[in-house]
Design a protein around this motif. Structure first.
Motif, short mmCIF file in Angstrom:
data_model
loop_
_atom_site.label_atom_id
_atom_site.label_comp_id
_atom_site.label_asym_id
_atom_site.label_seq_id
_atom_site.Cartn_x
_atom_site.Cartn_y
_atom_site.Cartn_z
N UNK A 216 40.29 2.73 89.61
CA UNK A 216 39.06 2.73 90.42
C UNK A 216 38.70 1.34 90.93
N UNK A 217 39.15 0.29 90.26
CA UNK A 217 38.87 -1.07 90.70
C UNK A 217 37.45 -1.52 90.41
N UNK A 218 37.00 -2.51 91.17
CA UNK A 218 35.66 -3.07 91.01
C UNK A 218 34.66 -2.07 91.58
N UNK A 219 33.75 -1.59 90.72
CA UNK A 219 32.75 -0.62 91.16
C UNK A 219 31.38 -1.27 91.18
N UNK A 220 30.42 -0.54 91.72
CA UNK A 220 29.10 -1.13 91.92
C UNK A 220 28.49 -1.60 90.60
N UNK B 151 30.67 6.97 94.65
CA UNK B 151 29.97 6.42 93.48
C UNK B 151 28.69 5.74 93.96
N UNK B 152 27.68 5.78 93.10
CA UNK B 152 26.37 5.24 93.45
C UNK B 152 25.81 4.46 92.28
N UNK B 153 25.37 3.26 92.53
CA UNK B 153 24.67 2.45 91.52
C UNK B 153 23.34 2.02 92.11
N UNK B 154 22.28 2.19 91.33
CA UNK B 154 20.96 1.80 91.80
C UNK B 154 20.22 1.05 90.70
N UNK B 155 19.21 0.32 91.11
CA UNK B 155 18.35 -0.37 90.17
C UNK B 155 17.09 -0.81 90.87
N UNK B 156 15.99 -0.86 90.14
CA UNK B 156 14.72 -1.24 90.74
C UNK B 156 14.83 -2.60 91.42
N UNK B 157 14.44 -2.66 92.68
CA UNK B 157 14.54 -3.90 93.46
C UNK B 157 13.17 -4.50 93.74
N UNK B 158 12.23 -3.67 94.19
CA UNK B 158 10.89 -4.18 94.48
C UNK B 158 9.90 -3.02 94.51
N UNK B 159 8.67 -3.36 94.69
CA UNK B 159 7.60 -2.37 94.79
C UNK B 159 6.99 -2.46 96.18
N UNK B 160 6.60 -1.32 96.72
CA UNK B 160 5.93 -1.35 98.01
C UNK B 160 4.65 -0.54 97.93
N UNK B 161 3.62 -0.97 98.61
CA UNK B 161 2.35 -0.24 98.57
C UNK B 161 2.50 1.19 99.06
N UNK C 228 24.58 4.06 83.80
CA UNK C 228 23.40 3.33 84.28
C UNK C 228 22.11 3.78 83.62
N UNK C 229 22.04 5.04 83.15
CA UNK C 229 20.82 5.53 82.52
C UNK C 229 20.54 4.85 81.19
N UNK D 56 8.07 2.39 93.34
CA UNK D 56 9.31 1.62 93.17
C UNK D 56 10.33 1.94 94.26
N UNK D 57 11.03 0.91 94.68
CA UNK D 57 12.12 1.04 95.64
C UNK D 57 13.38 0.45 95.00
N UNK D 58 14.46 1.22 95.03
CA UNK D 58 15.71 0.78 94.40
C UNK D 58 16.63 0.11 95.41
N UNK D 59 17.37 -0.85 94.93
CA UNK D 59 18.51 -1.39 95.68
C UNK D 59 19.71 -0.53 95.32
#
Length: 673
Positions: A115-119, A631-641, A91-92, A567-570
């Motif tokens: 492992x199958x379908x991962x995030x 396992x963990x997958x993240x990505x930028x989702x939105x911004x919050x004040x 992911x990096x 930034x807030x990640x999903x």
């Protein structure tokens, strides 16, 4: 006639640019090697563990066993010349995947039978669908202990939300003697008819009338449904043993869209990769969609000047080969294009331009040379790396004596440090990663500075209006003045000044999503002395507009108001069900908000939002919470004040919020004092 084709060796009047994408460790690079063997390009498959694969060419890739940079491998199957892009899985390095996706006609999505379908698998498939790219799924590692190919095929359809059609059956799975063979013809045709009937009226009518379609017609309709993203064909096998790889190779020309290159008209293509050769020379990887590029041709990539092509190396079976010409449908390394940047477009391209499908970096870290005297070398090296990866933003703060780079994560930081040491000879240390905030414009604001008025030392008039833009929209620069109102170079200087100034808003953070409109313009025409020499004192220059624009823009931003946002990640987190309580407890401690929870095959799958500042901590704690099975997958989702007083970021440029000091410095640099 079988539903699956068999490969043939002919010339290649058609072309296909395809990618291999997957979650890390699913076996992308091993599959690429095995495809090259099946296509006759290699005598034997290289090994990721042994570090002798064709596409992992960097010493660092071979040592770490991961793909860092996209690589091109070329082969011929049937009557199609295939340019295959092997992409990173971690992911990096998602930005590298993004650049590859923008070039593709289709993709093979690799899923592990263990492992199958991962995030990350789900994330990649969503990106392919947003870009309208068809794909074929290859369930890999069917020879491995714990392999469950039939279960994984079922999960592919469920997790990805698409109808799947398995084209084969696997015998002796989870053993070294695994065999992949076609389904009986009657079974395959029955399943294909059932799946396609939900998307094709002709197939549905034939199904209702109990009138089986001929195999060639069914095959053609399967290809159309695949290319439309309605159906996911699934093939199985093992990249290590080679089982099923020949069948995958044979199916690619039918299931993914191919093109007959057009040599007519001006050349049109895209730059997807920049690298440096052994002598430091710039090598531009160009995908040519139409026309022909020859050595000594002059190409304009939109930077205001045409540059001469000094050499070409055409990606061909067996590697890049020197060539006199780059024909349509092919990829080449081009020398001589010193201004080229990733994403540049050559000529009219009848394709969707490169656009972001993944998030931008949300972290930043200060990088220091171990030897302080090498600071200049460090900055030069980072500038070259940023040229190869546009999302490596480099900030040099001379007042604080710091250089900072933007990052996706800690693995990228480690790799960047190793690249600097091994390729550039500069050993470095990194500071702790910090969250990269941004500023969002609250409302519309405008400002104008007119030539000749008190307080404006520049021979230029610039008026700008700023307005909020949607999250992820980027900068939109528009004109409300006539393009003929002043020389084009002055408009370019204004736009350059806007882009530069948006790197630091009123609080010092980038302003990534904004619409800027030029509302006023004016300039002093070129004046000459009696002897016909240019008189700069009476004539506008590009510097006048370049240095006046940040002042106008900052005034407009201050009037519009800005909000500092973090930034807030999903996130999607998979863990054994027995670890659910511990995982949810840590998520609460880190300020994460779970939004949905599901259960699959003894796993709990939690999705939600987590502050970017907590992502690294969550990654560090996950193995201990899940006995290494999470396992963990993240990505930028939105911004919050940001709550409370907005954090200030030290500026590294001349500060246009301090008008008096800025004017004193900028007027001197523009030659107006």
């Amino acid at each position: 006639m079988p539903l699956l084709p068999t490969p043939a060796r002919t010339l290649a009047p058609r072309t296909l640019v395809m990618g291999v994408v997957a979650h890390v460790d699913a076996g992308k690079t091993s599959l690429t090697e095995r495809l090259l063997v099946a296509a006759g390009v290699l005598d034997r498959a290289g090994s990721v563990d042994a570090g002798d694969t064709q596409t992992d060419t960097m010493a660092l890739e071979r040592r770490r066993g991961i793909t860092i940079r996209s690589a091109v491998a070329t082969f011929v199957v049937d009557d199609v010349l295939v340019n295959l892009l092997d992409t990173p899985g971690h992911a990096d390095f998602i930005a590298e995947v993004e650049r590859a996706l923008a070039m593709l006609d289709g993709a093979v999505l690799v899923v592990s039978a263990v492992e199958g379908v991962q995030a990350q698998t789900v994330k990649l498939h969503r990106a392919l669908r947003r870009l309208g790219l068809p794909c074929v799924v290859f369930v890999n590692k069917c020879d491995r202990a714990g392999a469950r190919p039939e279960d994984v095929v079922e999960r592919v359809g469920r997790r990805l939300g698409v109808d799947v059609l398995a084209l084969q059956e696997v015998v002796d799975a989870a053993t070294a003697g695994v065999v992949v063979r076609p389904l009986p013809e009657a079974v395959l045709r029955s399943r294909a008819t059932e799946v396609l009937a939900g998307h094709d009226d002709a197939v549905l009518a034939a199904f209702v009338d109990d009138r089986p379609l001929p195999a060639p017609e069914l095959r053609r309709r399967l290809a159309r449904a695949t290319r439309g993203g309605l159906v996911l064909p699934v093939l199985c096998g093992s990249a290590i043993t080679g089982a099923g790889v020949g069948e995958l190779l044979a199916a690619l020309p039918d299931l993914l869209p191919t093109h007959r290159p057009c040599a007519d008209g001006p050349p049109a293509g895209s730059v997807f990769k920049i690298e440096r050769g052994p002598a430091g020379e710039k090598l531009t990887h160009l995908v040519l969609r139409r026309g022909t590029v020859r050595v000594r041709d002059r190409l304009d990539l939109g930077h205001g000047r045409a540059e001469r092509v000094t050499a070409l190396a055409l990606h061909s079976p067996g590697g890049a080969q020197p060539a006199d010409a780059l024909p349509a449908g092919r990829i080449a390394r081009v020398r001589g294009l010193e201004t080229a940047r990733v994403g540049d477009v050559l000529g009219p391209v009848d394709r969707t331009p490169m656009r972001p499908v993944f998030s931008r970096p949300s972290l930043e870290a200060v990088v220091e040379p171990v030897e302080p005297a090498r600071r200049g070398d460090l900055h030069a090296a980072l500038a070259q790396l940023a040229e190869q990866d546009p999302l490596i933003e480099v900030r040099q703060d001379d007042s604080r004596g710091e250089i900072a780079v933007s990052l996706y994560g800690e693995v990228q930081k480690e790799v960047l440090g190793a690249l600097l040491a091994e390729e550039y000879g500069v050993a470095v240390t990194f500071g702790t990663s910090s969250v990269l905030c941004v500023e969002r414009v609250r409302r519309s604001g405008r400002a104008v500075e007119r030539m000749g008025e008190v307080g404006n030392p520049f021979l230029a008039t610039v008026g700008l209006r700023v307005e909020p833009a949607a999250f992820g929209a980027g900068l939109a620069f528009a004109l409300e003045v006539e393009r003929g109102a002043m020389p084009a170079a002055f408009f370019t200087a204004v736009e350059d000044g806007v882009r530069s100034a948006l790197a630091a808003g009123p609080h010092g953070w980038p302003v990534p999503d904004v619409r800027v409109t030029m509302t006023h313009s004016g300039y002093a025409p070129r004046q000459s002395h009696a002897h016909q020499t240019f008189d700069k004192a009476m004539s506008s220059t590009g510097a006048d507009f370049r240095y006046l624009t940040p002042l106008v823009l900052m005034t407009a931003l201050l009037r519009a108001g800005s909000c500092v946002c973090e930034p807030v990640h999903r996130f999607t987190l998979e863990a054994p069900r027995v670890a659910q309580g511990a995982v949810l407890g840590v998520l609460a401690q880190l300020g994460a908000v779970p939004l949905d929870t599901g259960y699959e095959d003894g796993l709990v799958v939690v999705g939600g939002h987590v502050p970017a500042s907590a992502v690294h901590d969550l990654r560090l704690r996950l193995p201990g919470l899940t006995s290494g099975e999470g396992s963990l997958t993240t990505g930028l989702d939105h911004l919050r004040p940001v709550l409370g007083p907005p954090p200030e970021r030290p500026r590294i440029d001349h500060d246009p919020t301090d008008r008096e000091t800025y004017l004193r410095t900028a007027a001197r640099l523009a030659g107006r004092v």
